[in-house]
Scaffold this motif. Structure first.
Motif, PDB file in Angstrom:
ATOM      1  N   ASP A 111      52.641  -6.588 -58.703  1.00 27.21           N
ATOM      2  CA  ASP A 111      52.717  -7.469 -58.088  1.00 27.21           C
ATOM      3  C   ASP A 111      52.458  -6.882 -56.729  1.00 27.21           C
ATOM      4  O   ASP A 111      51.565  -7.862 -55.469  1.00 27.21           O
ATOM      5  CB  ASP A 111      53.770  -7.974 -57.429  1.00 27.21           C
ATOM      6  N   ARG A 135      57.720  -8.935 -50.086  1.00 29.43           N
ATOM      7  CA  ARG A 135      56.488  -9.655 -50.697  1.00 29.43           C
ATOM      8  C   ARG A 135      56.280 -10.914 -48.971  1.00 29.43           C
ATOM      9  O   ARG A 135      57.689 -10.735 -48.688  1.00 29.43           O
ATOM     10  CB  ARG A 135      56.974 -10.030 -50.775  1.00 29.43           C
ATOM     11  N   ARG A 140      48.607  -6.505 -56.532  1.00 32.53           N
ATOM     12  CA  ARG A 140      48.149  -7.887 -56.459  1.00 32.53           C
ATOM     13  C   ARG A 140      47.816  -8.602 -55.053  1.00 32.53           C
ATOM     14  O   ARG A 140      47.109  -9.679 -54.559  1.00 32.53           O
ATOM     15  CB  ARG A 140      48.401  -9.154 -57.546  1.00 32.53           C
ATOM     16  N   ILE A 141      48.498  -8.463 -54.524  1.00 28.73           N
ATOM     17  CA  ILE A 141      49.702  -9.412 -52.793  1.00 28.73           C
ATOM     18  C   ILE A 141      48.512  -8.950 -52.255  1.00 28.73           C
ATOM     19  O   ILE A 141      48.212  -7.635 -51.600  1.00 28.73           O
ATOM     20  CB  ILE A 141      50.849  -9.375 -52.875  1.00 28.73           C
TER      21      ILE A 141
END
Length: 66
Positions: free
Chosen positions: A29, A63, A32-33
């Motif tokens: 994650d 996030r 990809r973020i």
């Protein structure tokens, strides 16, 4: 060697597996973020060093919500 035999592997092994899976998911994650709260390299180090707590902290705080 006898110390390893005294560890209750039936209890420890599932925790290690969950920690490993959570760390892999957090790293994927993070890759990809687009943006995070704070620099990505700090989250990378935190996830790798802190284990399960670093991964949970990343998903809760790290996030950036759109």
């Amino acid at each position: 060697m006898s110390e390893l035999q005294q560890i209750p592997w039936a209890l420890v092994a599932p925790i290690l597996v969950v920690q490993f899976i959570l760390m892999i998911v957090a790293l994927i994650d993070l890759k990809r973020i687009y943006a995070t709260n704070g620099p990505k390299w700090i989250w990378l180090i935190l996830i790798l060093i802190s284990g399960i707590l670093g991964s949970i902290a990343y998903f809760i705080v790290g996030r950036r919500q759109a």
